[in-house]
Write a protein that holds these residues in place. Structure first.
Motif, PDB file in Angstrom:
ATOM      1  N   LEU A  98       6.597  -2.591 -12.193  1.00  0.00           N
ATOM      2  CA  LEU A  98       7.953  -3.125 -12.216  1.00  0.00           C
ATOM      3  C   LEU A  98       8.926  -1.992 -11.918  1.00  0.00           C
ATOM      4  N   TYR A  99       9.787  -2.209 -10.926  1.00  0.00           N
ATOM      5  CA  TYR A  99      10.743  -1.185 -10.489  1.00  0.00           C
ATOM      6  C   TYR A  99      12.146  -1.589 -10.914  1.00  0.00           C
ATOM      7  N   ASP A 100      12.868  -0.680 -11.618  1.00  0.00           N
ATOM      8  CA  ASP A 100      14.242  -0.996 -12.001  1.00  0.00           C
ATOM      9  C   ASP A 100      15.205  -0.445 -10.952  1.00  0.00           C
ATOM     10  N   GLU A 101      16.506  -0.553 -11.219  1.00  0.00           N
ATOM     11  CA  GLU A 101      17.517  -0.159 -10.224  1.00  0.00           C
ATOM     12  C   GLU A 101      17.436   1.326  -9.887  1.00  0.00           C
ATOM     13  N   SER A 102      17.147   2.168 -10.872  1.00  0.00           N
ATOM     14  CA  SER A 102      17.054   3.605 -10.589  1.00  0.00           C
ATOM     15  C   SER A 102      15.837   3.901  -9.697  1.00  0.00           C
ATOM     16  N   ASP A 103      14.747   3.147  -9.904  1.00  0.00           N
ATOM     17  CA  ASP A 103      13.572   3.329  -9.042  1.00  0.00           C
ATOM     18  C   ASP A 103      13.900   2.931  -7.607  1.00  0.00           C
ATOM     19  N   VAL A 104      14.620   1.812  -7.455  1.00  0.00           N
ATOM     20  CA  VAL A 104      14.987   1.340  -6.120  1.00  0.00           C
ATOM     21  C   VAL A 104      15.907   2.350  -5.436  1.00  0.00           C
ATOM     22  N   ARG A 105      16.864   2.899  -6.207  1.00  0.00           N
ATOM     23  CA  ARG A 105      17.771   3.899  -5.637  1.00  0.00           C
ATOM     24  C   ARG A 105      16.992   5.128  -5.164  1.00  0.00           C
ATOM     25  N   ARG A 106      16.022   5.580  -5.954  1.00  0.00           N
ATOM     26  CA  ARG A 106      15.207   6.734  -5.554  1.00  0.00           C
ATOM     27  C   ARG A 106      14.378   6.396  -4.312  1.00  0.00           C
ATOM     28  N   LEU A 107      13.870   5.169  -4.259  1.00  0.00           N
ATOM     29  CA  LEU A 107      13.096   4.764  -3.096  1.00  0.00           C
ATOM     30  C   LEU A 107      13.938   4.851  -1.828  1.00  0.00           C
ATOM     31  N   ARG A 163       0.826  -1.207   0.000  1.00  0.00           N
ATOM     32  CA  ARG A 163       0.000   0.000   0.000  1.00  0.00           C
ATOM     33  C   ARG A 163       0.862   1.260   0.000  1.00  0.00           C
ATOM     34  N   THR A 164       1.962   1.253   0.776  1.00  0.00           N
ATOM     35  CA  THR A 164       2.854   2.412   0.812  1.00  0.00           C
ATOM     36  C   THR A 164       3.475   2.666  -0.554  1.00  0.00           C
ATOM     37  N   LEU A 165       3.940   1.608  -1.206  1.00  0.00           N
ATOM     38  CA  LEU A 165       4.527   1.762  -2.536  1.00  0.00           C
ATOM     39  C   LEU A 165       3.493   2.269  -3.533  1.00  0.00           C
ATOM     40  N   HIS A 166       2.259   1.798  -3.415  1.00  0.00           N
ATOM     41  CA  HIS A 166       1.195   2.305  -4.276  1.00  0.00           C
ATOM     42  C   HIS A 166       0.986   3.796  -4.031  1.00  0.00           C
ATOM     43  N   HIS A 167       1.024   4.189  -2.768  1.00  0.00           N
ATOM     44  CA  HIS A 167       0.827   5.612  -2.434  1.00  0.00           C
ATOM     45  C   HIS A 167       1.968   6.454  -2.999  1.00  0.00           C
ATOM     46  N   TYR A 168       3.210   5.994  -2.865  1.00  0.00           N
ATOM     47  CA  TYR A 168       4.341   6.727  -3.416  1.00  0.00           C
ATOM     48  C   TYR A 168       4.192   6.900  -4.919  1.00  0.00           C
ATOM     49  N   ASP A 169       3.682   5.879  -5.587  1.00  0.00           N
ATOM     50  CA  ASP A 169       3.427   5.966  -7.027  1.00  0.00           C
ATOM     51  C   ASP A 169       2.327   6.975  -7.301  1.00  0.00           C
ATOM     52  N   HIS A 170       1.271   6.918  -6.507  1.00  0.00           N
ATOM     53  CA  HIS A 170       0.111   7.792  -6.716  1.00  0.00           C
ATOM     54  C   HIS A 170       0.492   9.268  -6.594  1.00  0.00           C
ATOM     55  N   VAL A 171       1.356   9.601  -5.618  1.00  0.00           N
ATOM     56  CA  VAL A 171       1.728  11.007  -5.406  1.00  0.00           C
ATOM     57  C   VAL A 171       2.934  11.416  -6.254  1.00  0.00           C
ATOM     58  N   GLY A 172       3.441  10.485  -7.060  1.00  0.00           N
ATOM     59  CA  GLY A 172       4.547  10.817  -7.955  1.00  0.00           C
ATOM     60  C   GLY A 172       5.910  10.810  -7.305  1.00  0.00           C
ATOM     61  N   LEU A 173       6.025  10.198  -6.138  1.00  0.00           N
ATOM     62  CA  LEU A 173       7.293  10.212  -5.428  1.00  0.00           C
ATOM     63  C   LEU A 173       8.245   9.135  -5.943  1.00  0.00           C
ATOM     64  N   VAL A 174       7.764   7.919  -6.074  1.00  0.00           N
ATOM     65  CA  VAL A 174       8.558   6.811  -6.651  1.00  0.00           C
ATOM     66  C   VAL A 174       7.645   6.062  -7.620  1.00  0.00           C
ATOM     67  N   ARG A 175       7.827   6.336  -8.877  1.00  0.00           N
ATOM     68  CA  ARG A 175       6.997   5.694  -9.894  1.00  0.00           C
ATOM     69  C   ARG A 175       7.771   4.561 -10.557  1.00  0.00           C
ATOM     70  N   PRO A 176       7.127   3.421 -10.765  1.00  0.00           N
ATOM     71  CA  PRO A 176       7.821   2.308 -11.431  1.00  0.00           C
ATOM     72  C   PRO A 176       8.113   2.642 -12.892  1.00  0.00           C
ATOM     73  N   SER A 177       9.252   2.179 -13.358  1.00  0.00           N
ATOM     74  CA  SER A 177       9.651   2.473 -14.736  1.00  0.00           C
ATOM     75  C   SER A 177       8.946   1.586 -15.749  1.00  0.00           C
ATOM     76  N   GLY A 178       8.365   0.469 -15.290  1.00  0.00           N
ATOM     77  CA  GLY A 178       7.735  -0.434 -16.233  1.00  0.00           C
ATOM     78  C   GLY A 178       6.498  -1.098 -15.676  1.00  0.00           C
ATOM     79  N   ARG A 179       5.855  -1.842 -16.527  1.00  0.00           N
ATOM     80  CA  ARG A 179       4.662  -2.608 -16.165  1.00  0.00           C
ATOM     81  C   ARG A 179       4.748  -3.977 -16.833  1.00  0.00           C
TER      82      ARG A 179
END
Length: 241
Positions: free
Chosen positions: A43-52, A20-36
């Motif tokens: 789907l989160y790549d290495e740059s997404d994980v680093r930003r997280l 749910r937290t990761l969904h919220h971060y995506d929803h507010v534009g804080l950490v968006r997954p690079s793929g689907r």
């Protein structure tokens, strides 16, 4: 882990966050997954994980999400954000110190079985700060005074000692006792000792107390029974001798 990507559940387990937290971060534009995935899963790549992890590091400092986003996007100065947040934390610490001092005083009243009426009266007394007092003491000083009050509250004779000392100083003034005499110096030493118990040697607290007394001497004497200007002058001369 699928290739170089995390699914949302895998990332949640790896970081200790909830999906749910990761969904919220995506929803507010804080950490968006690079793929689907083909079925639409994140789907989160290495740059997404680093930003997280950058988000989590700043979150550990207590920064709100909107400030974290601004800092990571470069639209806000991180140093300014941290300074502002540190000042906020300082204010919270002061508030917590005051609250703790009040709780200590309340616990002493409960242990002393003050009764409901007496307990409620004490709550009003210790949590209400006169507007005049606020003009002379900072929030930090008010917290220190609350802490000092809770400690002095354990010494039941402090107030009695003031009530005993002020009339004795007044008698010395009225009977013409020389401030430089042994009696005068003894009264001054007792007076300064009680003041020391109040301000604890803190010159800032002491000076704020003196300014408040000087500006409000008539009200203090009328509402709290002293000290009068004559008594203060006697103590000043006795302390200087």
């Amino acid at each position: 882990m699928n290739g170089m990507f995390y699914k949302v559940g895998e990332l949640a387990r790896a970081t200790g966050l909830t999906v749910r937290t990761l969904h919220h971060y995506d929803h507010v534009g804080l950490v968006r997954p690079s793929g689907r995935t083909h079925s639409g899963h994140r789907l989160y790549d290495e740059s997404d994980v680093r930003r997280l992890y950058e988000v989590l590091a700043l979150r550990q400092l207590g920064l709100p999400l909107e400030d974290i986003g601004a800092a990571l996007e470069g639209t806000s100065d991180l140093g300014e954000l941290l300074t502002r947040h540190r000042d906020h934390v300082d204010r919270q610490l002061v508030a917590m110190r005051t609250l703790r001092a009040h709780l200590t005083t309340m616990l002493a009243a409960v242990d002393g079985q003050a009764g409901v009426t007496g307990f409620l009266a004490l709550i009003r007394e210790v949590t209400t700060v006169d507007e005049t007092v606020k003009q002379y003491f900072s929030e930090t000083q008010l917290a220190e005074l609350a802490e000092r009050r809770s400690r002095l509250g354990e010494q039941e004779d402090v107030q009695r000692r003031w009530q005993d000392l002020i009339p004795r100083v007044q008698r010395a003034v009225e009977t013409g006792v020389d401030p430089a005499s042994a009696e005068g110096r003894a009264l001054a030493a007792e007076w300064m000792g009680l003041l020391e118990a109040f301000h604890g040697g803190d010159t800032g607290l002491r000076d704020s107390l003196y300014r408040m007394q000087a500006d409000n001497s008539e009200r203090i004497q009328r509402e709290h029974g002293g000290p009068s200007p004559e008594q203060l002058e006697f103590i000043r001369r006795a302390s200087a001798s």
